[in-house]
Design an enzyme around this catalytic site. Structure first.
Site, short mmCIF file in Angstrom:
data_model
loop_
_atom_site.label_atom_id
_atom_site.label_comp_id
_atom_site.label_asym_id
_atom_site.label_seq_id
_atom_site.Cartn_x
_atom_site.Cartn_y
_atom_site.Cartn_z
N ARG A 131 0.84 -1.20 0.00
CA ARG A 131 0.00 0.00 0.00
C ARG A 131 0.87 1.25 0.00
O ARG A 131 1.53 1.55 0.98
CB ARG A 131 -0.93 0.01 1.23
CG ARG A 131 -1.83 1.25 1.27
CD ARG A 131 -3.03 1.09 2.18
NE ARG A 131 -2.69 1.09 3.61
CZ ARG A 131 -3.59 1.19 4.58
NH1 ARG A 131 -4.88 1.30 4.31
NH2 ARG A 131 -3.21 1.15 5.85
N ASP A 160 -3.72 3.24 13.88
CA ASP A 160 -2.89 3.85 12.83
C ASP A 160 -3.40 5.26 12.57
O ASP A 160 -4.20 5.79 13.34
CB ASP A 160 -2.85 2.97 11.57
CG ASP A 160 -4.18 2.89 10.84
OD1 ASP A 160 -5.12 3.65 11.17
OD2 ASP A 160 -4.28 2.07 9.91
#
Length: 539
Positions: free
Chosen positions: A169, A453
């Site tokens: 990603r 996150d």
């Protein structure tokens, strides 16, 4: 007279790193520079378009499926490209940053896929950007090991047939990489992460029987998916591999993208692998886009917004139906729990919640789901094994019973819950703790037994902002105000100082994190992404 040679990328304000010359080769940098020349102007136009669309939402307080793409949705004849063998069974995926220890643990975890994250689980320090690339290449070359300096424990890769397939990603379109510039202009972080990884590993992965596979974050429209598709076409031609080798899974983690799922798959159809239901960023996107829409758009505490909320059910069921109609994988959301080594009762309760969550996803038709910790892999695996058996996926479940109206996706007031004072305290506590770690270069952080996150910090500060601007009254009678947020933040900072001691507190970035959280939570001019002002402070 011959044309002048094109400018080359400059490495700016960056301390040399060990082995960086293996990543930052002249040929790789020339490729990234060409990506920048070809695609950054369109990326800039699309970022401007985001602002225009947000202004339209502020004016109308609604969204709808696009009339101009109705023909794409109505055409039942098109499908995405068949999944390559390495991505056909995705029943459990683990996520995490690309530091050396995580790289080994994630590949060894027993999950089918590892989302190797340069985005929300990674603070984009120059070290993380460059050495993360090196760790992935070392893993593919089987020259990676790690010994923990504290415990002395050693980590090494299992046999090749036991390793997870990597889906990398890159950063979202909105982020720059200030350390790589062309003629004084920073290259988008997305093109840096994609470009370095693709250039060094595309052929290497093909030789391993896999391929260059990507997760695309923060996508807001099918036009942004079209841009990625054009990047893939260009990149495959540039290095000389067949068109369609790249596969991309798009995170449907913005409210605008939820109205364009089919169009996003259509734009990427030769390269599409599936869609993923990214929960926290999705909630952040709802708050961001409808933040001035009045009381009916006010979200309660984040932990009160479960996947059984009607508007979240609409989103996930539409995603499954859309993916299976077009032959793509539907991947479920994150189980963020981090097992406690000290509290068996906490684990028992949490494991039951994880099992219920994964059972629901498997029974709803998802083909796989995410976990944040290796201990959760067997739980998620059992849920999907029970439904899939020996089948690699359940794309044959078309979910034609699902019917979602435009208003269903934004029916926030269908949820019977309200913001609480404890919810404010939690948002402040988690926000400060996460931002402090991020400013030290850590993007994935265990806080209160959850792996958090950047999406976590976004939902925290967005909820504080929304509750204050909507003049929410908590159950204890207190009004959500800037002064209350400052008071709670000061108390939280004092509690942290007492908990960890003066020396550790002073060595960290706690005051800086406190100040930044309040800045992005209280400024009337709402920052599009917390990571933009935070990146200015990341040294």
């Amino acid at each position: 007279m011959s044309a002048p040679a094109p400018s080359t990328l400059a490495i700016v304000d960056a301390e040399p790193l060990p082995r960086q010359e293996e990543v930052l080769t002249d040929a790789a940098l020339a490729f990234v520079a060409e990506l920048h020349r070809q695609f950054t102007p369109r990326r800039n136009e699309l970022l401007a378009r985001r602002g225009e669309r947000r202004a339209e939402i502020a004016r109308t307080s609604t969204l709808d499926f696009l009339p101009e793409t109705a023909a794409v949705r109505a055409d039942d004849s098109w499908k995405v490209a068949p999944a390559p063998a390495a991505l056909n069974d995705r029943r459990v995926e683990i996520t995490g940053p690309t530091d050396r220890k995580m790289t080994i643990n994630a590949l060894n975890s027993g999950a089918k896929v590892w989302l190797a994250d340069f985005e929300d689980a990674s603070a984009p320090t120059w070290e993380n950007v460059v050495l993360g690339q090196l760790n992935l290449t070392d893993a593919y070359e089987r020259r990676i090991d790690f010994t923990d300096p504290k415990s002395g424990k050693s980590y090494a890769l299992k046999s090749a047939d036991e390793l997870a397939t990597v889906v990398m990603r890159p950063r979202g379109w909105h982020l720059e990489e200030r350390h790589l510039q062309l003629d004084g202009v920073s290259v988008p972080g997305a093109l840096v992460d994609f470009g370095l990884y693709f250039f060094h590993n595309a052929q290497r992965l093909i030789d391993l029987g896999k391929g260059p596979y990507f997760y695309l974050p923060k996508t807001e429209s099918h036009l942004e998916a079209r841009l990625w598709n054009d990047v893939f076409v260009f990149a495959q031609d540039y290095v000389g591999i067949p068109q369609g080798t790249v596969r991309a899974t798009v995170l449907i983690e913005t409210i605008t993208a939820a109205y364009e799922m089919e169009e996003i798959l259509y734009e990427l159809r030769d390269h599409a692998a599936g869609l993923n239901a990214g929960r926290w960023d999705y909630l952040f996107s709802i708050v961001k886009n409808f933040r001035d829409g009045g009381a009916k758009f006010v979200l309660p505490d984040r932990n009160a917004v479960t996947m059984t909320a009607p508007f979240m059910r609409a989103y996930t069921e539409l995603l499954v139906r859309t993916c299976h109609k077009r032959g793509a994988h539907a991947i479920g959301g994150m189980a963020a729990f981090i097992p406690s080594r000290r509290d068996a009762e906490v684990n028992k309760v949490a494991f039951e919640k994880v099992k219920a969550d994964k059972d629901r996803e498997a029974n709803d038709g998802f083909d796989g789901s995410w976990v944040a910790h290796p201990d959760l892999v067997p739980i998620a695996l059992a849920s999907f094994d029970a439904v899939l058996g020996e089948k690699p996926h359940q794309k044959d479940r078309l979910r034609e019973d699902v019917s979602v109206a435009p208003g269903d996706l934004i029916a926030i007031d269908s949820l019977d819950a309200s913001p609480t004072y404890d919810g404010l305290r939690n948002a402040v506590a988690v926000g400060i703790r996460y931002i402090e770690a991020w400013l030290r270069g850590l993007g994935a952080v265990a806080i209160f037994n959850l792996m958090e996150d950047a999406a976590t910090a976004e939902i925290s500060r967005s909820q504080i902002w929304q509750w204050i601007n909507a003049d929410v009254v908590f159950e204890n009678g207190e009004h959500a105000t800037a002064d209350l947020a400052r008071k709670v933040a000061a108390e939280e900072l004092a509690a942290i100082r007492e908990e960890i001691g003066e020396e550790t507190f002073t060595a960290g970035k706690w005051q800086q994190a406190h100040d930044l959280l309040l800045q992005v939570s209280l400024d009337q001019d709402y920052a599009d992404f917390l990571t933009l002002p935070a990146y200015e402070q990341l040294r």
